[in-house]
Every structure is written in structure tokens, then in C-alpha cells.
Write an enzyme that holds these catalytic residues in place. Structure first.
Site, PDB file in Angstrom:
ATOM      1  N   GLU A 199      30.384  33.314  29.560  1.00  0.00           N
ATOM      2  CA  GLU A 199      29.130  32.626  29.870  1.00  0.00           C
ATOM      3  C   GLU A 199      28.705  31.758  28.694  1.00  0.00           C
ATOM      4  O   GLU A 199      27.603  31.903  28.173  1.00  0.00           O
ATOM      5  CB  GLU A 199      28.048  33.635  30.204  1.00  0.00           C
ATOM      6  N   GLU A 287      32.288  36.838  37.883  1.00  0.00           N
ATOM      7  CA  GLU A 287      31.520  38.083  37.937  1.00  0.00           C
ATOM      8  C   GLU A 287      30.637  37.974  39.158  1.00  0.00           C
ATOM      9  O   GLU A 287      29.788  37.088  39.231  1.00  0.00           O
ATOM     10  CB  GLU A 287      30.631  38.253  36.702  1.00  0.00           C
TER      11      GLU A 287
END
Ligand code: IPT
Length: 946
Positions: A199, A287
Site C-alpha cells: 500500500e 487484499e
């Protein structure tokens, strides 16, 4: 937690993208040419806009996230990975935790509970594809987001190309990359993807991303490189193009957010479409939410509810059809435990159960059943690996929305049936008209409450041809040239399945009820989903078929493991058929039927042959024995010892580290000197003690301190041996909030008469470190926030304070640097099995402020062929205190009186299931308190093949 308002507009963009017809493209990487001779083509992992391919075969990656570092028991890695596999996952997504392996610069440990080679051998043995995610940054609600604590003393912003940080992360990558490289599919291992960073969306530095990739390639990583982009397409860069771009950019998506107190709120973080970030690569849900952190202390069962089967049906099924994603990483499949000091304290406590399908105690839940229903479908229907948007069958009622994709090669169509409004709980019905390759069928479809269905049509189901069904496919297998298929639907709701034949087949309903009719090549079965209906179909120009039509609950009684279909037991770990014998490894919570759908005559369960009989279904049926009752010993014979000699002014601290620094690498500068940050003196985890000396002037009335513990921590103060009290050490509730500049103020009144003018006084301060913040925003502000004292003063006094500091010894190689802190007992090994506690007194459970240790032993004798997960339970107790819970030397968590967690998982391996166990408790009390009573409790009893 962290979401931007740009979300909506981003979704609109992504929706319009999805509406555009997708064009088929040739594979981005041409298949390797087989050499002229007989040698097999070399193994390879390729991809195009539809899917990854392993050795030229398209794969729908259905992976569950697992953190080996949250299960300090390699023997249980197998247990959990077998459960993940049995749920229908064909892959696992694995973070590798830099700080977990590295206690100091240049020092790395990959042994024992850190043996990731062993982990990767296991994934290979079990046939699970691996997405390797070595960071360097991983977030994951773990201390420092996976960055090693020693990085706090390294100048240069982490997650950037600053030279100081670069030297540090290269050290890690140079160790972990070769391990991952040798376990790649291309070298006979399980790793098919390599994820760079995590991320990486704020304060980004493309040169750093580029270097991570380069180093991976230089280390021999030759599988595609991926990235998990934060949250949605509004975040940039996406790492889809330009410097730092990866092969397969993916997205992370947590549509339900993390408020487990509001389990009925839907899609607070958006409708949860999985976005395509690149036209050259598959849509990848790197995810996808499969649980939640418990930010509101609701308890993880509530998180499991928030992300329960209804959410899974609506969101996961939508993902498959709306975005055509073929790559999924469900976060988490099994969460595990923040044992030792693994937690990042703003978001989590000891348990990292996560409300996942497999609980922290390795139990299977209703979510596990739903994963099984969806995962079996996703990994059974091969055409799903390549689909384009297609015309959906028309619904005659707007209350039932339909949406389809089709495989351009074989015409298989998958239709999502859902409510137009995902949040509704309505009971909606419609007639839906399918135009199949062989005819038009109008069939009733019903959505009872929060639900969505994936319905197949024009599907070559083994040797059969499924024209259409309003039941969902669980799976199908082909034992011995016959097809066996399981379809299911909502209990009490009618269903229709239409199969194609060249001529009228013979239909026999073996069990339950179904009406069969044949016309124009269509065999039509009408039934109501109730229990399990079994239909045998022979002739008609096709191989024989056993069709089973069940409710959702009946579907969840099936296991498809190693290509074999089994019904019954509570977990099938492996199934092998050789000749006429089926060998199952399976667990049972009670005795019950076990049925194998394979042409065998002998059934062996966990090595024992069971009396079995052949059934009209062509299966072999036996009764699997249940478990025997087991008993756990009570915890008696506790001894105790006082544990804060450091508070005594006479205590000898001459061997402690002098704290006299005047500068720090931390971006947070101290308010008073010297710098007292624990990390600056090399004490990174758990408690630290400070001793400050001054010569009293007679003007001292208060001691003014400020300490940072991380959320939920406390510090306490003694002057000349007298307790002055305690204070909270820095609330940092929201990880997004700016770092609190005045986190843990405490003003402590000096009792009159305690100090003598001209005499030396000793201040003793015990500060807990609850763990380090993450570095989510890549700005160093969070993770380099100090721990320990950040300011100290004697207002009104001219006396100078000098300091010494003491923390963890950090020399326990097996348990690692995160296991213990600097409590006197931790340094002296009071938590270890070998410690001689004969001189300790008999326990009394009433404690004064300070530190008190308790020890006892418990002999266990659990049967080898059983699995009995054990927790340490704390009941009752009064007053403000906390307790570190050690089992055989392993710190298995921190009980905080008044906190949400009372049960602490003791994984087998840490807990000796057959033998003597040493329990030790370090109670840190802020006030006079009564320690709660402790017991060992079985979570479940299974006869097991663990
Ligand atoms: C995403 C992280 O990548 C992962 O490490 C973990 O922290 C997870 O969230 C939450 O449990 S961050 C995303 C929620 C913004």
C-alpha cells in the site's frame, strides 16, 4: 480508518471502465518453446489481462492470507495450511516480517519459529500457490508495520530512497529474496508471485519501488511482481506504469471498514468493486476483506459477524462477475496471535483473530463454510479464468438484478443474481430468461434477504452439459469416468437444473424429491432445496452422473480435497485413493457418517480401516468415530515473588546504561534533555526502567514527566521507594490523527518529608512499550515516535537530574527479541521453565502497586490422535493491573484488567500437550488490586489427524 472522499468518484470511473467491452488479448508473455527433444517445458508463471498462468494453464488465484509470525508453532503451520487448503483456497498470501527476523543491524534469524524455508516447503507439499510479500514494509497491524525497531536509530526516511534507509532495507532483501527465489515455482517451489512494498500510496518515491524490483530480479526472482494498492483507484500512484511500475498492480479493499460494534452496517467503505488498474494484467484483489481488526474493542466474534456469510455472498460473488477479477487474496484466512510484542498498539491487542474464517484457536466457522462454498466453485470452474462481460439473462422484476460474464472460448456463462441495492434485506423474486446455446429458459429466481447467487449456464461440467441451473454449483469431480456434482440453494426455495442429452437418459431419484422431464434434448429437474436430494442419471449419450442437490448447510458437509469428494466429518485434511482404497485424514467433533465418492471398496480413516458399505449413490459409506472426553488439569500450587527491586533506592544500577544523549534521529525532538527515548539506547520492546538521581534542594514539590507507551500503556513512578502513582502513556487512538505532541503527561506530588535537603534522591520510573506505530503514511512520524520517557522535570527546583536506563537483555535466540522486555524477572529468567522458584513464597492474589510474579507448573497428557486447542482464561479480579502471560517462557499475551480479551491462545508447541508446562505471570499493578483466577480451558475437542 483511512478513506478518502474521492472514493465515490473513483468508483464511477471504474464502473465506466467496466462497462467498456473487454477485448481479448494474446498472452502478454508468449509460452516458452519446448525444446526439440523430450524434455518437459520449463516451469513458468505468465499473465495476461485475464489471469495468471502456471505452466501455460490459467489459474483463478483464490488465496488466503496467513502470518507465520503470528503462530509461533511450526507444527501448527501445517494444521492451519491444511485447513486453508480444505476450504478451497488454492493459494496463500504470506507477509514476511523484517523486524521479526532482525534484532539488530546485520543480524538475521531464520531458525525455529522463524524458519520460513520450512513454511515454503510446506506450501509446496500441500500444493498451495504462494504470493510472497516481503515488504520491506508490510503494515499488518504489527509493531512498526514490520520495520525492525533498530531502524528508529537509522537516519533517513523509511520507505524512501534515502541512503540510510536504503542500506537497511537492502540488508533485509538480500536475506529474504534468496529464500523466496529458491522456492519459486520456476525452481520447483510454490511461489508464483512476488509483492513489492505494501500500500505504497503516500509520500511515494518511485526510485525506491524501482530498486525493490531490481533487487528482486537480481536475486533471481523471475515470477511476476505485484503490488497491493491502497483502498481504491483514487489513490496514486497505482504502480501500473512509469518508474516503479509492477507487472500486476492490485488493489486492497475493505468495504465493511472496521467498526465491529456496528455489525449490520453495510459497505461503509464503498460498494467494494475490485478495480482493474492495468489493461495488460488481470484485475487483482490483492487484499480483500475477510475479517476486521477490532478497533472498537467489540470482540472478534462481532468482527466475524460484520464480515459474515451474507457480506461474503454479496461482495465476493459480485467481484467475480462485476470486475472479472481472477486473483484474490483474502485478508485474513487465519489471523493468529500478537504474542510477545508483535502488536501495533493503535489498532490491535494480543489477539489477531481478525474475525477470520479460521479462528485464532484454529476452529472453523460459518465463514469457513461460506468460503468453502465459493472457493470450491471458483477453483472448479476453469472457464472463469478468462471471461468478458456478456449480455445478462433478462429479469422481469427490477428487484432482481442480473449481470453476466462469459468465457469467449467455450461460451460458459456465469450470472450474478443480486439485489440492485446491496444493503437491502428484502425477499425478492423474478422470472429470469436465459438464452442458452441450445434454447431459451425462463426460470424463477428468489433472493431471500441479503444474498447473491452465481448461476452457471452453457457449462461443460465434466462429461455433462449444464444448460442452466438456478442452483449454485458447489463442485464436481470425475471419479472413475463418472461425474459427481453437487449443487445447492436456499433452504425451502425451488430450483431447476437443465442438462443436455442426445436422447432421453434414465433418471432415478435415489433420495429426496425431484421431478424429471425430458424434451428436445433437455433433461429438466425441478425440486425444492431441502436436505440432500440425490439423482442418478445414466444413458442419454453421456457418462453416468450422480447429481446431488442440497441446501447451503448440506453443501457445507462436503469436502473436495486432492480432487476427491467426501461427505461428512468436520475437516478432511487429505484424501488419497490408490487402487481400491481411499485414505482419508480427517477430524471429527462427534461420531458421524463419512462417505467417499470414489470407486473404492476400502476406507481408511487416519490410518485405520473402517467397516464400510457401498451405497446406491456409488459411494462408500462408513461411520467415523468421535473424540474421547479429555480433561485439563487445574492450575494450583502458585508461588509468588516481588518483582520491582528497581524501585528501592538502594538498588544497584551501576551496570545500567547511562542515558545522557543530547541528540536523536527521531523526528520528534525531546522537550527536556537528556534524550530518554528507550529505542535510542537499544531497548526496543516491552518494559524499560529508568532511574533518575538528583540532590534535593528543598524546593521540590512535584515530579513532572511525560512518557509514550503506545496506546493502552501506562507508566508508574517511585521516589525513594515510595510509589507516587501512574499515568497513561500516550493515547494515539486513530492511526490517522496527527501524532500527539504531548502524549503522556503526568504530574506526581512529592509527599512532604520524603526528601531531605542536600541528600540524594532516586526516582524510579517503569514505562511499558506497547509496541511501535506503523508507518502507513511513509513519513517517519508514526514509526519513529519514541517510546519511554520524553520529558522529565522537577518544577521549581534547580536540581539536576541524571539518568540510567535498563531494558530487555535480548539474548533469547529461540523466542526472539519481541518476547521479553526489561522487567527484573524477565531479565533474570523468571519466565523460563528452568528458573528455580523454591525460595518463592506461596501465592496470595492481592497485590500492591508495582510488579509481582507468579509461577506454577501443569502436567498435560492430551491424546496424540486428538486436537484440543487450549486457552489460558482469566476470570474475575479487581483494580487496575495488567499481566504478561508466559507459558514455557513464551510471552503469549498481555491481559489488561477491564480490556476485552480474557482468553489467551496457547498453541500446541508452545504448550506441551504431553508433558510439564511452566506458567509464569508478571503482574504490573497501578493500584492495590486482586488478580483474577487463571485456568486452562479446552476450546474444542476433536479426534484429529493433525
Ligand atoms: C491494509 C494493509 O495492507 C494490511 O497490512 C492490513 O493493515 C490491513 O489493511 C488491515 O488489517 S491497509 C487498508 C485497510 C487501508
Amino acid at each position: 480508518m483511512r478513506r478518502t472522499a474521492a472514493l465515490l468518484s473513483a468508483l464511477l470511473v471504474s464502473l465506466s471502465l467496466l462497462a467498456a467491452p473487454a477485448t481479448a488479448q494474446p498472452p502478454a508473455q508468449p509460452p516458452a518453446q519446448a525444446s526439440a527433444q523430450t524434455s518437459a517445458p520449463s516451469p513458468r508463471v505468465t499473465y495476461d489481462r485475464h489471469s495468471v498462468s502456471v505452466d501455460g494453464r490459467r489459474v483463478l488465484l483464490w488465496a488466503g492470507e496467513f502470518h507465520y509470525f503470528r503462530l509461533p508453532s511450526p507444527e501448527l503451520w501445517r494444521d492451519v495450511l491444511e485447513k486453508i487448503k480444505a476450504a478451497g483456497f488454492n493459494g496463500v498470501s504470506l507477509y514476511f516480517h523484517w523486524g521479526y527476523h532482525s534484532p539488530a543491524p546485520g543480524r538475521y534469524d531464520f531458525t525455529g519459529v522463524r524458519d520460513v524455508d520450512r513454511l515454503l516447503r510446506l506450501t509446496k507439499e500441500l500444493g498451495l500457490h504462494v504470493v510472497a510479500r516481503p515488504g520491506p514494509y508490510i503494515n499488518a497491524e504489527t509493531t512498526g508495520g514490520g520495520l525492525p525497531a533498530w531502524l528508529k536509530n537509522v537516519p533517513g526516511r523509511a520507505r524512501s530512497s534515502d541512503p540510510g534507509y536504503t542500506r537497511a532495507y537492502r540488508e533485509w532483501l538480500d536475506r529474504i529474496n534468496p529464500v523466496i527465489a529458491r522456492h519459486q515455482h520456476t525452481r520447483g517451489g510454490s511461489v508464483i508471485l512476488y509483492n513489492a512494498e505494501n500500500e505504497y500510496a503516500a509520500n511515494t518515491d518511485p526510485a525506491y519501488m524501482e530498486d525493490i524490483k531490481k533487487r528482486a530480479r537480481a536475486a533471481g526472482i523471475d515470477v511476476p511482481i505485484t503490488h497491493n494498492q491502497c483502498c481504491d483507484a483514487s489513490w496514486t500512484p497505482k504502480w501500473a506504469e512509469g518508474e516503479g511500475a509492477v507487472d500486476i498492480p492490485g488493489v486492497d479493499d475493505y468495504p465493511q471498514g472496521f467498526n465491529c460494534r456496528e455489525t449490520d452496517v453495510w459497505g461503509v467503505w464503498g460498494p467494494g468493486l475490485t478495480e482493474r488498474l492495468s489493461e495488460k494484467a488481470p484485475a487483482y484483489a490483492a487484499e480483500y476483506q475477510a475479517g476486521a481488526i477490532d478497533q472498537q474493542n467489540a470482540g472478534y466474534d462481532k468482527c466475524r459477524e460484520l464480515t459474515g456469510p451474507a457480506f461474503m455472498k454479496v461482495y465476493y460473488k459480485s467481484n467475480l462477475v462485476a470486475s472479472g477479477a481472477t486473483m484474490f487474496g483474502y485478508y485474513m484466512a487465519f489471523g493468529g496471535t500478537n504474542w510477545g510484542r508483535l502488536a501495533q498498539p493503535n489498532d490491535v491487542y494480543t489477539s489477531y483473530d481478525y474475525g477470520a474464517p479460521i479462528t485464532e484457536n484454529r476452529q472453523l466457522t460459518a465463514k469457513y463454510d461460506e468460503f468453502r462454498r465459493q472457493g470450491y466453485l471458483a477453483t472448479t470452474v476453469a472457464p472463469l479464468t478468462r471471461t468478458d462481460p456478456a449480455t445478462a439473462p433478462a429479469s422481469d422484476d427490477a428487484a432482481v438484478h442480473t449481470e453476466s460474464r462469459a468465457n469467449p472460448d467455450d461460451g460458459t456463462r456465469i450470472t450474478l443474481v443480486r439485489h440492485p441495492d446491496r444493503t437491502t434485506n428484502a425477499d425478492a423474486s423474478a422470472n429470469v430468461t436465459w438464452k442458452t446455446a441450445t434454447g431459451t429458459h425462463t426460470l424463477p429466481v428468489r433472493l431471500k434477504g441479503r444474498d447473491a447467487k452465481l448461476l452457471l449456464s452453457d457449462y461443460a461440467m465434466g462429461g455433462q452439459r449444464l444448460a442452466v441451473s438456478t442452483s449454485e454449483l458447489l463442485t464436481h469431480t470425475r471419479p472413475g469416468g463418472r461425474d459427481v456434482a453437487v449443487l445447492y440453494g436456499t433452504e425451502g426455495v425451488p430450483g431447476t437444473t437443465i442438462l443436455r442429452y442426445a436422447s432421453a437418459p434414465t433418471v432415478k431419484v435415489l433420495e429426496g424429491e425431484a421431478r424429471a422431464s425430458y424434451a428436445g434434448g433437455d433433461l429438466r429437474l425441478d425440486y425444492t432445496h431441502r436436505g440432500l436430494t440425490r439423482v442418478r442419471i445414466t444413458g442419454g449419450g453421456r457418462p453416468p452422473l450422480l447429481l446431488m442437490l442440497g441446501t447451503e448447510a448440506e453443501a457445507a458437509r462436503f469436502w473436495r480435497v486432492d480432487g476427491t469428494l467426501v461427505r461428512g466429518t468436520d475437516l478432511v485434511r487429505s484424501a488419497r485413493t490408490a487402487g481400491t482404497t481411499a485414505d482419508l485424514r480427517a477430524d471429527t467433533a462427534k461420531a458421524g457418517p463419512v462417505e467417499v465418492f470414489a470407486p473404492v471398496r476400502r476406507l481408511r480413516l487416519n490410518g485405520r480401516t473402517l467397516p464400510a458399505r457401498a451405497t446406491p449413490s456409488g459411494s462408500l459409506l462408513a461411520t467415523a468415530p468421535g473424540p474421547r472426553p479429555v480433561r485439563l488439569p487445574g492450575l494450583k500450587g502458585w508461588r509468588m515473588a516481588a518483582g520491582a527491586p528497581e524501585a528501592d533506592p538502594a538498588f544497584d544500577d551501576s551496570g545500567w546504561t547511562v542515558a545522557d544523549r543530547t541528540t536523536t534521529v527521531s523526528p520528534h525532538k525531546p522537550k527536556t534533555l537528556p534524550v530518554l527515548y528507550a529505542d535510542d539506547y537499544g531497548y526496543h520492546h516491552g518494559h524499560v526502567w529508568y532511574r533518575g538521581r538528583f540532590t534535593a534542594t528543598g524546593d521540590e514539590t512535584t515530579v513532572k514527566l511525560n512518557a509514550i507507551t503506545g496506546r493502552g500503556g501506562v507508566y508508574q513512578v517511585w521516589l525513594n521507594g515510595r510509589p507516587l502513582g501512574s499515568a497513561a502513556g500516550g493515547e494515539q487512538k486513530d492511526a490517522d490523527a496527527p501524532v500527539n505532541p504531548d502524549p503522556g503527561p503526568g504530574t506526581f506530588t512529592i509527599p512532604s518529608g520524603l526528601l531531605e535537603k542536600g541528600k540524594e534522591a532516586v526516582l524510579s520510573v517503569l514505562v511499558e512499550n506497547m509496541g511501535h506505530n506503523d508507518d502507513w503514511t511513509a513519513d517517519d512520524l508514526r514509526h519513529k515516535q519514541p517510546r519511554g520517557l520524553v520529558a522529565a522535570a522537577l518544577p521549581g527546583s534547580a536540581a539536576a537530574l541524571t539518568w540510567r536506563i535498563q531494558g530487555a537483555r535480548g539474548d533469547d535466540r529461540a523466542r526472539g527479541p519481541l518476547n521479553t522486555g526489561g522487567l527484573h524477572g524477565e531479565r533474570a529468567g523468571w519466565h523460563l521453565p528452568g528458573h528455580a522458584d523454591r525460595s518463592w513464597g506461596r501465592a496470595s492474589w492481592r497485590v500492591e502497586p508495582g510488579v509481582t510474579w507468579y509461577r506454577t507448573t501443569a502436567g498435560l497428557n492430551l491424546p496424540k490422535d486428538h486436537d484440543v486447542p487450549v486457552v489460558l482464561r482469566v476470570r474475575g479480579g479487581t483494580g487496575k493491573y495488567r499481566a504478561l502471560l508466559f507459558v514455557n517462557g513464551w510471552n503469549m499475551g498481555e491481559y489488561v484488567a477491564g480490556g476485552v480479551q480474557r482468553d489467551f491462545t496457547l498453541p500446541a508447541g508452545v504448550l506441551r500437550e504431553r508433558g510439564r508446562n511452566t506458567l509464569a505471570l508478571a503482574v504490573v499493578a497501578q493500584e492495590p488490586a486482586t488478580v483474577g483466577s487463571l485456568s486452562l480451558e479446552p476450546v474444542a475437542v476433536h479426534r484429529a489427524a493433525r
